[in-house]
Design an enzyme around this catalytic site. Structure first.
Site, PDB file in Angstrom:
ATOM      1  N   LEU A  31     -71.853 -32.426 -44.042  1.00  0.00           N
ATOM      2  CA  LEU A  31     -71.031 -32.271 -42.843  1.00  0.00           C
ATOM      3  C   LEU A  31     -69.611 -32.784 -43.053  1.00  0.00           C
ATOM      4  CD1 LEU A  31     -73.576 -33.549 -40.149  1.00  0.00           C
ATOM      5  CD2 LEU A  31     -72.735 -31.190 -40.375  1.00  0.00           C
ATOM      6  N   SER A  32     -68.704 -32.320 -42.226  1.00  0.00           N
ATOM      7  CA  SER A  32     -67.346 -32.851 -42.200  1.00  0.00           C
ATOM      8  C   SER A  32     -67.433 -34.346 -41.882  1.00  0.00           C
ATOM      9  CB  SER A  32     -66.528 -32.128 -41.125  1.00  0.00           C
ATOM     10  OG  SER A  32     -65.226 -32.651 -41.062  1.00  0.00           O
ATOM     11  N   GLY A  33     -66.779 -35.160 -42.688  1.00  0.00           N
ATOM     12  CA  GLY A  33     -66.804 -36.604 -42.457  1.00  0.00           C
ATOM     13  C   GLY A  33     -67.956 -37.333 -43.121  1.00  0.00           C
TER      14      GLY A  33
ATOM     15  N   LYS B 189     -67.871 -36.377 -48.691  1.00  0.00           N
ATOM     16  CA  LYS B 189     -67.815 -35.520 -49.875  1.00  0.00           C
ATOM     17  C   LYS B 189     -66.548 -35.737 -50.691  1.00  0.00           C
ATOM     18  CE  LYS B 189     -67.985 -31.837 -47.384  1.00  0.00           C
ATOM     19  NZ  LYS B 189     -68.021 -32.563 -46.104  1.00  0.00           N
TER      20      LYS B 189
ATOM     21  N   SER C 131     -69.843 -26.015 -47.156  1.00  0.00           N
ATOM     22  CA  SER C 131     -70.811 -24.968 -47.548  1.00  0.00           C
ATOM     23  C   SER C 131     -72.105 -25.080 -46.735  1.00  0.00           C
ATOM     24  CB  SER C 131     -71.076 -24.984 -49.056  1.00  0.00           C
ATOM     25  OG  SER C 131     -71.180 -26.271 -49.600  1.00  0.00           O
TER      26      SER C 131
END
Length: 177
Positions: free
Chosen positions: A13-15, A18, A86
């Protein structure tokens, strides 16, 4: 340093962390003399995939293009670090099949943790309806079923996650001991 090419694909997820983890991993590999390239989702979107939106089709095309570049580099002995949400399992599996030397790193953090870390204010905008089709809110994220490496960024310190990735790459035969 001579080594096998591999794509190390950070998804989550965003945040979730990564970019943070992948940047430290990349720096450590660079310092150790490995040939590598970093393909960060945000940077790729402004250069390679400009013009694509956030529909499922456009997201899949974005991942296919990242996968195409990753494959070219991987087959030429480069370690490719990809950091991209992704969100769809099927397209990640398609890219894995084309590349072959592929290590999936699931950067796993609960949605609530990702929302707390929301430095860009994206979750807030998604919750208010300003951003449509936002992964984790109004669009699904399909977690990997069998990632080679899983980093639980809500439970681990950054160096634990980085070491887990590096050790995983050693265990899989992509890095020298």
């Amino acid at each position: 340093m001579e080594h096998k090419g591999v794509t190390v694909w950070f998804t989550g997820l965003s945040g979730a962390g990564k970019t943070t983890i992948s940047q430290v991993v990349a720096q450590k590999l660079k310092d150790a003399g490995y040939k590598l390239e970093v393909l960060d989702g945000d940077i790729v979107r402004t250069n390679l995939t400009k013009g694509l939106g956030f529909s499922k089709e456009d997201r899949d095309e974005n991942i296919r293009r990242i996968g195409f570049v990753s494959n070219l580099l991987t087959r030429n002995g480069v370690i490719v670090i990809v950091s991209a949400i992704s969100p769809y399992r099927e397209i990640r599996d398609e890219v894995r099949g084309k590349i072959g030397n592929f290590v999936e790193v699931f950067v796993n953090a609960p949605l609530a943790t990702c929302e707390e870390r929301d430095v860009k204010g994206l979750y807030k905008k998604a919750r208010s309806g300003e951003i449509k089709m936002f992964t984790g809110i109004s669009d699904p994220y399909e977690p990997p079923l069998n990632p080679e490496i899983e980093c639980r960024t809500d439970l681990e310190e950054l160096d634990e996650s980085v070491n887990k990735v590096l050790q995983g790459l050693k265990d899989l035969g992509y890095l020298a001991d």
